[in-house]
Enzyme design. Structure first.
Site, PDB file in Angstrom:
ATOM      1  N   LYS A 198       0.842  -1.201   0.000  1.00  0.00           N
ATOM      2  CA  LYS A 198       0.000   0.000   0.000  1.00  0.00           C
ATOM      3  C   LYS A 198       0.880   1.255   0.000  1.00  0.00           C
ATOM      4  O   LYS A 198       2.015   1.204   0.491  1.00  0.00           O
ATOM      5  CB  LYS A 198      -0.859   0.034   1.274  1.00  0.00           C
ATOM      6  CG  LYS A 198      -2.014  -0.939   1.310  1.00  0.00           C
ATOM      7  CD  LYS A 198      -2.787  -0.803   2.617  1.00  0.00           C
ATOM      8  CE  LYS A 198      -3.938  -1.789   2.697  1.00  0.00           C
ATOM      9  NZ  LYS A 198      -5.018  -1.543   1.720  1.00  0.00           N
ATOM     10  N   ARG A 206     -10.512 -11.302   1.756  1.00  0.00           N
ATOM     11  CA  ARG A 206     -11.404 -12.305   1.167  1.00  0.00           C
ATOM     12  C   ARG A 206     -10.760 -13.695   1.215  1.00  0.00           C
ATOM     13  O   ARG A 206     -11.458 -14.703   1.240  1.00  0.00           O
ATOM     14  CB  ARG A 206     -11.795 -11.883  -0.257  1.00  0.00           C
ATOM     15  CG  ARG A 206     -10.663 -11.803  -1.223  1.00  0.00           C
ATOM     16  CD  ARG A 206     -11.010 -10.993  -2.485  1.00  0.00           C
ATOM     17  NE  ARG A 206     -10.995  -9.552  -2.220  1.00  0.00           N
ATOM     18  CZ  ARG A 206     -11.276  -8.617  -3.129  1.00  0.00           C
ATOM     19  NH1 ARG A 206     -11.637  -8.962  -4.349  1.00  0.00           N
ATOM     20  NH2 ARG A 206     -11.225  -7.338  -2.818  1.00  0.00           N
TER      21      ARG A 206
HETATM   22  N1  BES Z   1      -8.135  -3.634   4.295  1.00  0.00           N
HETATM   23  C1  BES Z   1      -8.326  -3.261   2.942  1.00  0.00           C
HETATM   24  C2  BES Z   1      -9.648  -2.538   2.723  1.00  0.00           C
HETATM   25  C3  BES Z   1      -9.627  -1.059   2.960  1.00  0.00           C
HETATM   26  C4  BES Z   1      -8.999  -0.223   2.067  1.00  0.00           C
HETATM   27  C5  BES Z   1     -10.297  -0.530   4.015  1.00  0.00           C
HETATM   28  C6  BES Z   1      -9.016   1.129   2.266  1.00  0.00           C
HETATM   29  C7  BES Z   1     -10.325   0.823   4.217  1.00  0.00           C
HETATM   30  C8  BES Z   1      -9.696   1.655   3.347  1.00  0.00           C
HETATM   31  C9  BES Z   1      -8.317  -4.477   2.036  1.00  0.00           C
HETATM   32  O1  BES Z   1      -7.549  -5.541   2.456  1.00  0.00           O
HETATM   33  C10 BES Z   1      -7.772  -4.028   0.719  1.00  0.00           C
HETATM   34  O2  BES Z   1      -6.678  -3.567   0.699  1.00  0.00           O
HETATM   35  N2  BES Z   1      -8.578  -4.131  -0.327  1.00  0.00           N
HETATM   36  C11 BES Z   1      -8.176  -3.682  -1.618  1.00  0.00           C
HETATM   37  C12 BES Z   1      -8.701  -4.662  -2.630  1.00  0.00           C
HETATM   38  C13 BES Z   1      -8.149  -4.444  -4.028  1.00  0.00           C
HETATM   39  C14 BES Z   1      -6.672  -4.750  -4.074  1.00  0.00           C
HETATM   40  C15 BES Z   1      -8.903  -5.318  -4.968  1.00  0.00           C
HETATM   41  C16 BES Z   1      -8.785  -2.295  -1.849  1.00  0.00           C
HETATM   42  O3  BES Z   1      -9.911  -2.067  -1.435  1.00  0.00           O
HETATM   43  O4  BES Z   1      -8.101  -1.451  -2.408  1.00  0.00           O
HETATM   44 ZN    ZN Z   2      -5.515  -5.429   1.872  1.00  0.00          ZN
END
Ligand code: BES
Ligand code: ZN
Ligand code: ZN
Length: 505
Positions: free
Chosen positions: A285, A359
């Site tokens: 990230k 997921r």
């Molecule tokens: N924990 C995050 C979801 C999240 C992202 C919560 C931003 C709050 C704010 C999750 O594990 C994640 O990173 N999801 C990705 C999925 C994508 C790579 C398909 C997302 O939402 O960007």
């Molecule tokens: Zn994630």
């Protein structure tokens, strides 16, 4: 906080601060505010007459105004607490109002206070008492445990005063009041877990705290780690976990009602995403805002909170909670984009993005729940940024493969006062997660409808079992300071999951 319910005349009650609710009677867009107190006490009304006439107080939701040495009252101070327009009054407004009252007391170092139970025919009695206690307890919490300069400003004692002679109504008040205490303690426990930083609350620590809670509450709790996860062939969960030096935790809590339900009755499975820190893994990230990803275990915390309350309210239904807890880290041993993993169910998954880890752990958690005999499933997860984009921070996303399970969940929202909005996960979205070389892939084929792609992925593992999925990414953290609750972990979904469980009892 020590809470008491008292049947008496609030005007005479001696306390450092007496809080009374007020609504705005004005209707119509441009009408001048017409604040009115929700009490039949003449003493309280006359103490506030000139204040109300001044126009300084408009009774908007969460607005407070403090009057010192109110004439004719036993209280040293009278606090007016706004609840907004009278036509929009709900028990949840009382929850927020009670929180605002407590949060007005705290910075003034007022340790003891009382709230006048609102006298209005438009609200259900028991639910109102419950909401007030919940709001007060939630409002009393501040996240200052890690501050050296913290001042313990908690309100120590709160009395809810109802001028109610009727025994049947008194009983409704007592029941609601007692429930409110149980539910608020559960939600605050969940909030305190989410507040913990990733270096303190590792998966192992989450397991230990859950076990300690269960021991106290009389729930069965087993905490497993790497060996058991691999032995069960939870390869999707393990793929996420193996990139961290911190071992994962598979936490299983079981609640059995005192009289065993007849065979064939529902067994509920509560599955929570417990990523104690989400760096994104190899698909790392951006640095900005990453610190907030300690909250990526809020789904697991919601289930722990729900079980905390279930252990005390004892609904007549068996409940198994399964928490999949790990750290998502980049490492020489981490899983990679392009990897293909065979989940516990046998489904093969092509990894496109290691940041879509929630997921993966839930896939095995949902399947495992079914092998333990769960007939109905609910999961909660801070799953997608896309859900935050779609619904903002007020409503969590609700997805389901079953109309009855969905309806049961939505009916509970009127009791919990929480907001959830249904998003689709019908089979025509299945294309989103179709892989060229495996059964499915762990992201959508593009960014569109990202919360739905994630739900479609989970639905694959729920199969034919009735299932509700809550994407709480946008609601698990209060971004703004509100008059009724602190900035930070919200404890969202604890109350709604509890109501869903009770609907099967
Ligand atoms: N924990 C995050 C979801 C999240 C992202 C919560 C931003 C709050 C704010 C999750 O594990 C994640 O990173 N999801 C990705 C999925 C994508 C790579 C398909 C997302 O939402 O960007
Ligand atoms: Zn994630
Ligand atoms: Zn995550």
């Amino acid at each position: 906080m020590n809470t008491k319910l008292l049947f008496a005349d609030a005007g005479e009650f001696q306390t450092p601060m007496l809080a009374v609710f007020a609504v705005d009677l004005a209707t119509g867009k441009d009408a001048k505010p017409l604040p009115a107190l929700l009490t039949a006490s003449d003493a309280i009304s006359s103490a506030a007459t000139s204040l109300l006439a001044s126009g300084e107080f408009k009774a908007t939701l969460g607005e407070t105004l403090l009057l010192h040495a109110p004439a004719g009252l036993g209280a040293q101070r009278l606090l007016l607490v706004g609840l907004g327009k009278t036509n929009d009054l709900t028990p949840d407004k009382l929850r927020k109002g009670a929180g605002a009252a407590v949060r007005a007391a705290k910075p003034r170092a007022i340790r003891e206070m009382a709230i006048v139970f609102p006298e209005t025919s438009s609200l259900p009695t028991g639910l109102s008492a419950r909401a007030i206690v919940e709001g007060a307890e939630l409002g009393d919490m501040d996240y200052d445990t890690y501050r050296s300069d913290r001042k313990d400003l908690a309100v120590k004692s709160l009395t809810l005063i109802a001028n109610q002679p009727d025994p049947a109504t008194q009983q409704q008040l007592r029941t609601g009041f007692d429930e409110g205490r149980v539910v608020a303690a559960a939600q605050n426990f969940a909030r305190s877990l989410v507040n913990e930083p990733g270096n303190v609350l590792t998966p192992t620590a989450l397991g230990a705290r859950t076990k300690a809670m269960c021991d106290e509450a009389g729930l069965k709790c087993e905490v497993f780690s790497s060996d058991k996860i691999q032995e069960l062939k939870m390869n999707a969960f393990w793929a996420v976990a193996k990139g961290s030096a911190e071992p994962p935790a598979l936490i299983v809590m079981t609640y059995e009602p005192a009289t065993l339900p007849a065979p064939g009755t529902p067994v509920l499975g509560l599955v929570g995403k417990g990523i104690t820190f989400d760096t994104g893994g190899i698909s790392i990230k951006p640095a900005e805002g990453m610190e907030k990803m300690k909250y990526d275990m809020a789904g697991a915390a919601a289930m722990i909170g729900a079980m905390h309350a279930i252990a005390r309210l004892k609904p007549a239904v068996k409940v198994i909670a399964i928490l999949c807890s790990a750290e998502n880290m980049p490492d020489g041993n981490a899983f990679k984009p392009g990897d293909i993993i065979t989940a516990m169910s046998g489904t093969t998954i092509e990894i496109i993005n290691t940041d879509a880890e929630g997921r993966l752990v839930l896939a095995d958690g949902l399947h495992y729940a079914k092998t333990l005999g769960c007939t109905h499933l609910i999961d909660a997860a801070t799953l997608t940024g896309a859900c935050v984009v779609a619904l903002g921070t007020l409503n969590f996303g609700v997805f389901s493969n079953d109309e009855a399970a969905w309806e049961a969940f939505m009916a509970g929202l009127t009791v919990s006062g929480e907001k959830g909005w249904r998003l689709p996960c019908t089979d025509d979205y299945r294309d989103h997660i179709k892989s060229e070389i495996a059964d499915i892939m762990n992201t959508g084929k593009n960014r569109y409808g990202g919360a739905i792609s994630a739900a479609m992925f989970l639905k694959e593992f729920a199969g034919d079992t009735p299932w509700v999925h809550l994407d709480i990414a946008g609601t698990a953290w209060n971004e703004e300071k509100k008059p009724w609750i602190a900035y930070g972990p919200s404890g969202v979904a604890v109350r709604s999951i509890l109501e869903w469980v009770r609907s099967y009892a």
